[in-house]
Design a protein around this motif. Structure first.
Motif, short mmCIF file in Angstrom:
data_model
loop_
_atom_site.label_atom_id
_atom_site.label_comp_id
_atom_site.label_asym_id
_atom_site.label_seq_id
_atom_site.Cartn_x
_atom_site.Cartn_y
_atom_site.Cartn_z
N GLU A 180 24.51 25.53 21.70
CA GLU A 180 24.11 25.72 20.31
C GLU A 180 25.26 25.40 19.36
O GLU A 180 26.43 25.57 19.70
N ASN A 181 24.91 24.92 18.17
CA ASN A 181 25.91 24.68 17.14
C ASN A 181 25.27 24.95 15.79
O ASN A 181 24.05 25.03 15.66
N ASN A 182 26.10 25.09 14.77
CA ASN A 182 25.62 25.42 13.43
C ASN A 182 25.42 24.20 12.55
O ASN A 182 25.05 24.33 11.39
N LYS A 183 25.68 23.02 13.11
CA LYS A 183 25.67 21.80 12.30
C LYS A 183 24.40 20.98 12.48
O LYS A 183 23.74 20.62 11.51
N PHE A 184 24.04 20.67 13.73
CA PHE A 184 22.96 19.74 14.00
C PHE A 184 21.75 20.41 14.63
O PHE A 184 21.87 21.37 15.39
N GLY A 185 20.58 19.86 14.32
CA GLY A 185 19.35 20.21 15.01
C GLY A 185 18.74 18.95 15.59
O GLY A 185 19.08 17.83 15.20
N ILE A 186 17.83 19.13 16.54
CA ILE A 186 17.16 18.00 17.20
C ILE A 186 15.66 18.25 17.17
O ILE A 186 15.20 19.38 17.36
N PHE A 187 14.89 17.20 16.93
CA PHE A 187 13.45 17.31 17.09
C PHE A 187 12.92 16.05 17.77
O PHE A 187 13.54 14.99 17.72
N GLN A 188 11.79 16.21 18.41
CA GLN A 188 11.17 15.12 19.17
C GLN A 188 9.91 14.68 18.45
O GLN A 188 9.03 15.49 18.16
N ILE A 189 9.82 13.38 18.13
CA ILE A 189 8.64 12.85 17.45
C ILE A 189 7.43 12.96 18.38
O ILE A 189 7.46 12.50 19.52
N ILE B 180 0.82 -1.21 0.00
CA ILE B 180 0.00 0.00 0.00
C ILE B 180 0.86 1.26 0.00
O ILE B 180 0.70 2.14 -0.84
N SER B 181 1.79 1.35 0.95
CA SER B 181 2.65 2.52 1.03
C SER B 181 3.93 2.16 1.76
O SER B 181 3.90 1.62 2.86
N SER B 182 5.07 2.48 1.14
CA SER B 182 6.36 2.20 1.76
C SER B 182 7.00 3.47 2.31
O SER B 182 8.11 3.44 2.83
N LYS B 183 6.29 4.60 2.18
CA LYS B 183 6.80 5.88 2.67
C LYS B 183 5.90 6.39 3.78
O LYS B 183 4.69 6.17 3.76
N ILE B 184 6.49 7.06 4.77
CA ILE B 184 5.69 7.53 5.89
C ILE B 184 6.21 8.89 6.35
O ILE B 184 7.40 9.19 6.24
N GLN B 185 5.29 9.70 6.85
CA GLN B 185 5.61 11.01 7.41
C GLN B 185 5.43 10.96 8.92
O GLN B 185 4.47 10.38 9.42
N MET B 186 6.37 11.57 9.65
CA MET B 186 6.27 11.67 11.10
C MET B 186 6.33 13.14 11.50
O MET B 186 7.11 13.91 10.94
N GLN B 187 5.49 13.51 12.46
CA GLN B 187 5.47 14.89 12.94
C GLN B 187 6.28 15.00 14.22
O GLN B 187 6.31 14.08 15.04
N GLY B 188 6.96 16.13 14.37
CA GLY B 188 7.77 16.33 15.56
C GLY B 188 7.79 17.78 16.01
O GLY B 188 7.24 18.66 15.35
N LYS B 189 8.45 18.01 17.13
CA LYS B 189 8.58 19.35 17.68
C LYS B 189 10.06 19.69 17.80
O LYS B 189 10.85 18.90 18.32
N TYR B 190 10.41 20.86 17.30
CA TYR B 190 11.79 21.32 17.33
C TYR B 190 12.26 21.50 18.77
O TYR B 190 11.54 22.01 19.63
N LYS B 191 13.49 21.05 19.06
CA LYS B 191 14.08 21.19 20.38
C LYS B 191 15.39 21.97 20.27
O LYS B 191 16.17 21.75 19.34
N LYS B 192 15.62 22.85 21.22
CA LYS B 192 16.87 23.60 21.21
C LYS B 192 18.04 22.70 21.58
O LYS B 192 17.92 21.83 22.44
N VAL B 193 19.15 22.94 20.93
CA VAL B 193 20.37 22.20 21.21
C VAL B 193 21.20 23.00 22.22
O VAL B 193 21.35 24.21 22.09
N PHE B 194 21.71 22.30 23.22
CA PHE B 194 22.58 22.97 24.19
C PHE B 194 23.88 22.19 24.33
O PHE B 194 23.85 21.00 24.63
#
Length: 272
Positions: free
Chosen positions: A169-178, A153-167
């Motif tokens: 801070e850095n310019n390379k990585f971001g974090i989000f919580q599903i 039926i479908s092999s692709k899926i979307q997940m929603q998350g909330k952006y979390k601040k990195v401590f």
């Protein structure tokens, strides 16, 4: 523009993952043919050892790319394919990166394909990029989980998350919580469930407009695949572009409409 058009499934002999396809320019051959760059993770191409041979490369990797009607694009239409991994692949690349910022900072898990089609493919790609993610709230990740590979039926899926601040801070990585709830009534843990999301787009929506925020990288792996905080890491798209430019793979120019013009220059730099 349709963000779903930007999502590509990448398959090699041992790996299944995702990538982000984006319009690109090339300098030499096939000047008037349509070129695209596919951003992905370096660990997904760890078994593509003979990257200098373009003919072998075409046989060793497959892309699931969909046109604007949802039809799978025929791989035979790919006229040329090239791969940039930032450095030679080695035995160390057989290990997938552990999910902690301490480990990730020492790796550059970024790779890029350049592909050329024989004919124009009608795709309505999203081209807007998020240059500053500090004010984000709700974001999404989309990809091709390995556990759904044979799903009819479908092999692709979307997940929603909330952006979390990195401590800190850095310019390379971001974090989000599903924030979506997910269950698998088996012995699969989160690390297994999220295999295949690597290299997929992290994006948000503003007034019905999508912005590509980053390149999904890994799931937080606390204990043998467990991820109780439901955290995922991503490379910021700004960093991906700047890193590839620094390594002599591309040059790019930012535009007022939040898009970028990307040009592949890797072969030219090797010859100079």
């Amino acid at each position: 523009m349709n963000i779903n058009q930007n999502i590509v499934r990448i398959r090699t002999g041992t790996q299944i993952g995702s990538g982000i396809i984006y319009p690109c320019e090339a300098c030499k051959e096939y000047k008037y043919k349509p070129w695209y760059i596919i951003f992905t993770n370096r660990h997904l191409v760890k078994d593509l050892t003979d990257i200098s041979d373009e003919n072998k490369l075409k046989k060793m990797v497959a892309f699931d790319i969909y046109d604007q009607t949802g039809k799978l694009v025929d791989m035979d239409l790919i006229l040329d394919i090239r791969l940039f991994t930032c450095q030679n692949l080695s035995k160390e690349d057989n290990k997938e990166p552990e999910g902690s910022l301490k480990n990730l900072v020492g790796l550059e898990d970024i790779a890029a394909f350049l592909i050329c089609f024989e004919i124009e493919i009608k795709m309505d790609l999203e081209i807007k990029l998020m240059w500053d993610d500090k004010k984000l709230n709700t974001i999404y990740v989309e990809g091709f989980p390995k556990v759904l590979y044979d799903n009819e039926i479908s092999s692709k899926i979307q997940m929603q998350g909330k952006y979390k601040k990195v401590f800190p801070e850095n310019n390379k990585f971001g974090i989000f919580q599903i924030t979506d709830d997910y269950h698998w009534y088996s012995n699969f843990k989160d690390l297994k469930l999220f295999q295949g999301f690597s290299g997929g787009p992290v994006y948000n929506m503003e007034e019905n407009s999508h912005f590509i925020v980053g390149l999904n990288q890994s799931v937080l792996n606390i204990n043998e695949g467990e991820n109780p905080f439901k955290l995922l890491y991503y490379y910021k798209i700004k960093y991906v572009l700047e890193y590839l430019r620094e390594k002599g793979c591309i040059i790019f120019r930012r535009n007022e409409d939040h898009s970028v013009n990307v040009r592949w220059i890797y072969e030219r730099n090797k010859e100079s």
